[in-house]
Write a protein that holds these residues in place. Structure first.
Motif: not given
Length: 470
Positions: A315-316, A423, A319, A376, A372-373, A369, A352
């Motif tokens: 996923m990173e 996600g 991003i 990651v 996401e945090y 978001f 974020l």
């Protein structure tokens, strides 16, 4: 603040074209406006760039083109962006020596105005209204305020990137308006500082060659991604994932279908950014320096890293490869401006949070978001555990195993596809009542995975020699 544009020019024609294509009229206008950047670039290159010696006329050309395109899309709602530009100009003109007050008022005004716009216009879908270019303008004007403040500081007090964007002089209202409405830059991005626009107008990039060819290649790539996007979403439309038919499909097939659907949804943004970048390259705006072969590098405004996007396995990687300039903007003007907190985690969460608020009020943005945090952070924990607890004991054996190497690749790639679907779900479906239906249809696997890993890591993570820090 009107919620709908009822007096937008060309609605009948656009409506007919949109009906034939099976999309919203606003989407057709958006695409045509982006493509208009190419004839504008050709005209400017042929008749303005070298032939017109006065910078003021260049500013007038770009302001007229950009504001005209904005009006063709949003009619009288163009006044929102005009007002935003005027307010920023007045703030930096009269309050630039009171840095905190100027920056504070600039940020509060633009974010408040944007959020009020969302409040009055939002629906259950992603709406292409005047708020679409306005959110781009908000970042541009907020960044300008910081650049003006940096221009008042000693060069030794600035970071490398701040030195590249700092503005020792306040631009004229016309220059600021031309910068804000720069064709192929005002509608969907990318973000770039006023210094880049000034360098372009000064002719700093004009002596370099290859921009036309590079721009047309980017155009062709954008068209390809647009076609793939339309074909993919015609097979896997958003509505399918809210249906009982999707919920009855086998679980493995469900999560992979969701992953491929997410890819096609990403391509909507990717195609727009590529088409926009192509026009910016064509006009010679994106010069970055020389590449490793000594040739002009025209990737200065690239908003997507295609190779990393398509070959990444975490996923990173998504991003790092997606919406690059917005992420860079947030890094420069939010994350690193919070350095005084001396806490990277707080700064990252704040960045974020800013992005979520900037997108609007829909719960899906905040969930996206937050995920996401969490994702990651989990990936980094897994990578550390693997490198410190697995490789030291079994690395030499695993590296010699062809079966392991194949399984390693397949596992990571499958994870990359599947978790992208998880996600992106709240980001696309926006409303809780919608995205929770999709989460339920895939048995909440994303939450379950994160919980299982968290329990495992808290129980066994110390064996990796790690203190569980982020």
């Amino acid at each position: 603040m009107p919620g709908h544009v009822e007096d937008t020019p060309g609605e009948g024609l656009m409506g007919a074209a949109a009906g034939a294509a099976g999309v919203q009229p606003a989407a057709v206008r958006l695409l045509l406006t982006i493509l208009a950047g190419y004839p504008i670039a050709a005209f400017y290159t042929a008749y303005v760039a070298e032939a017109v010696p006065f910078k003021t006329l260049h500013h007038m050309f770009f302001f007229a083109c950009g504001a005209g395109l904005c009006y063709l899309n949003y009619g009288v709602d163009t006044y929102h962006s005009l007002l935003g530009i005027l307010v920023t100009y007045l703030l930096v003109r009269f309050l630039r020596h009171n840095i905190r007050l100027m920056i504070g008022l600039n940020v509060v005004f633009h974010m408040s105005y944007l959020l009020l716009g969302y409040l009055f216009t939002a629906s259950n879908e992603y709406d292409i209204l005047w708020t679409t270019p306005h959110c781009v303008l908000v970042l541009r004007m907020i960044g300008l305020g910081f650049d003006i403040s940096d221009g008042l500081k000693a060069m030794g007090a600035l970071s490398k990137e701040q030195k590249e964007t700092a503005l020792p002089q306040v631009p004229s209202l016309l220059e600021l308006s031309a910068f804000a409405y720069f064709p192929s830059g005002f509608l969907v991005g990318p973000q770039f500082p006023l210094r880049r626009y000034q360098n372009f107008i000064n002719g700093d990039f004009r002596q370099h060659e290859g921009n036309v060819e590079a721009g047309m290649r980017r155009l062709a790539t954008g068209v390809f991604y647009l076609i793939v996007c339309q074909l993919g979403l015609s097979v896997l439309p958003d509505s399918y994932f809210l249906s009982s038919e999707f919920a009855e499909v086998g679980f493995i097939k469900r999560i992979f279908l969701l992953g491929f659907w997410a890819k096609f949804n990403l391509y909507k943004y990717v195609s727009c950014w590529l088409l926009t970048e192509g026009a910016l390259i064509y006009i010679g705006f994106t010069y970055k320096g020389k590449d490793v072969h000594g040739q002009p590098d025209w990737s200065g405004c690239s908003n997507v890293k295609l190779i990393l996007l398509e070959t990444g396995n975490t996923m990173e990687h998504y991003i790092q490869s997606f919406n690059v300039n917005t992420n860079r903007w947030v890094g420069q003007y939010v994350y690193r401006r919070l350095k005084f907190l001396d806490n990277r985690t707080i700064s990252y969460v704040a960045a974020l949070g800013f992005l979520a608020v900037w997108h609007g009020f829909h719960s899906g943005y905040y969930m996206a978001f937050l995920m996401e945090y969490m994702i990651v952070s989990t990936e980094k924990q897994i990578a550390r555990f693997y490198e410190q607890a697995i490789l030291p004991q079994y690395g030499s054996i695993l590296s010699r195993s062809d079966i392991y190497n194949v399984l390693y690749f397949v596992t990571l790639k499958s994870y990359n596809i599947v978790y992208m679907g998880w996600g992106l779900t709240p980001f696309v479906f926006l409303k809780y009542e919608r995205w929770i239906v999709v989460f339920a249809a895939v048995n909440y696997f994303g939450f379950i995975y994160l919980i299982i890993w968290a329990v495992f890591y808290q129980t066994f993570g110390h064996f990796s020699g790690n203190d569980h820090g982020q």
